[in-house]
Design a protein around this motif. Structure first.
Motif, PDB file in Angstrom:
ATOM      1  N   UNK A  32     103.797  16.482  22.084  1.00 42.68           N
ATOM      2  CA  UNK A  32     103.916  17.745  21.259  1.00 42.68           C
ATOM      3  C   UNK A  32     102.715  17.952  20.312  1.00 42.68           C
ATOM      4  N   UNK A  33     102.092  16.613  19.870  1.00 45.34           N
ATOM      5  CA  UNK A  33     101.077  16.879  19.103  1.00 45.34           C
ATOM      6  C   UNK A  33     100.193  15.443  19.133  1.00 45.34           C
ATOM      7  N   UNK A  34      98.850  15.437  19.523  1.00 45.45           N
ATOM      8  CA  UNK A  34      98.296  14.411  19.671  1.00 45.45           C
ATOM      9  C   UNK A  34      97.891  13.544  18.720  1.00 45.45           C
ATOM     10  N   UNK A  35      98.116  14.311  17.215  1.00 42.09           N
ATOM     11  CA  UNK A  35      97.749  13.536  15.966  1.00 42.09           C
ATOM     12  C   UNK A  35      98.994  12.577  15.621  1.00 42.09           C
ATOM     13  N   UNK A  36      99.933  12.573  16.265  1.00 42.15           N
ATOM     14  CA  UNK A  36     101.024  11.812  16.125  1.00 42.15           C
ATOM     15  C   UNK A  36     100.821  10.425  16.281  1.00 42.15           C
ATOM     16  N   UNK A  37     100.001  10.058  17.415  1.00 40.51           N
ATOM     17  CA  UNK A  37      99.589   8.986  17.723  1.00 40.51           C
ATOM     18  C   UNK A  37      98.697   7.984  16.627  1.00 40.51           C
ATOM     19  N   UNK A  38      98.371   8.663  15.689  1.00 37.15           N
ATOM     20  CA  UNK A  38      98.051   7.911  14.624  1.00 37.15           C
ATOM     21  C   UNK A  38      99.107   7.012  13.846  1.00 37.15           C
ATOM     22  N   UNK A  39     100.298   7.392  14.187  1.00 37.41           N
ATOM     23  CA  UNK A  39     101.512   6.670  13.462  1.00 37.41           C
ATOM     24  C   UNK A  39     102.277   5.654  14.685  1.00 37.41           C
ATOM     25  N   UNK A  40     101.376   5.746  15.777  1.00 36.12           N
ATOM     26  CA  UNK A  40     102.218   4.955  16.877  1.00 36.12           C
ATOM     27  C   UNK A  40     101.417   3.551  17.161  1.00 36.12           C
TER      28      UNK A  40
END
Length: 129
Positions: free
Chosen positions: A68-76
């Motif tokens: 959905x949004x690659x930036x979410x990887x910052x939270x994973x």
């Protein structure tokens, strides 16, 4: 509130074992376990209480949010902490919904709310077997 914490009378190691069992039921795996007490002692600091940081992940959910949004990887991956405080064992995490609110995306908020509810359920089950 940006976090969720439950208390248990179990010791840290038993709480971790119960947490790992409940996480498996929700298809979350433990990717990494970091014993802060051991690491600080190794570095010469006097830290006596048990404090374990666990990184957990459900691959299907990680795929959904990163797609959905690659930036979410910052939270994973998601973090869950098990530690001693005030004579009790605490199990807690930052709420995925609080982190995803930063993205201002309704689809991500919905996924985060689902993941959060499942992780809180795992924590509660581990805290109150």
């Amino acid at each position: 509130m940006f976090h969720y914490t439950a208390e248990t009378t179990a010791n840290v190691q038993n709480a971790i074992a119960a947490l790992e069992t409940s996480l498996k039921e929700e298809q979350f795996g433990v990717l990494w376990r970091f014993n802060l007490c051991d690491k600080l002692k190794e570095k010469g600091f006097d830290f006596e209480r048990e404090y374990v940081v666990m990184e957990v992940c459900n691959p299907a959910e990680a795929n959904r949010v990163v797609s959905e949004n690659a930036l979410v990887g910052y939270f994973l991956p998601c973090k869950i902490v098990v530690y001693e405080a005030d004579g009790k064992t605490k199990i807690g995490m930052p709420k995925p919904s609080a982190l995803m609110n930063l993205m201002q995306d309704d689809a991500l908020r919905s996924i985060a709310a689902d993941v959060e509810a499942r992780l809180i359920g795992c924590i509660n089950q581990a805290a109150n077997p």
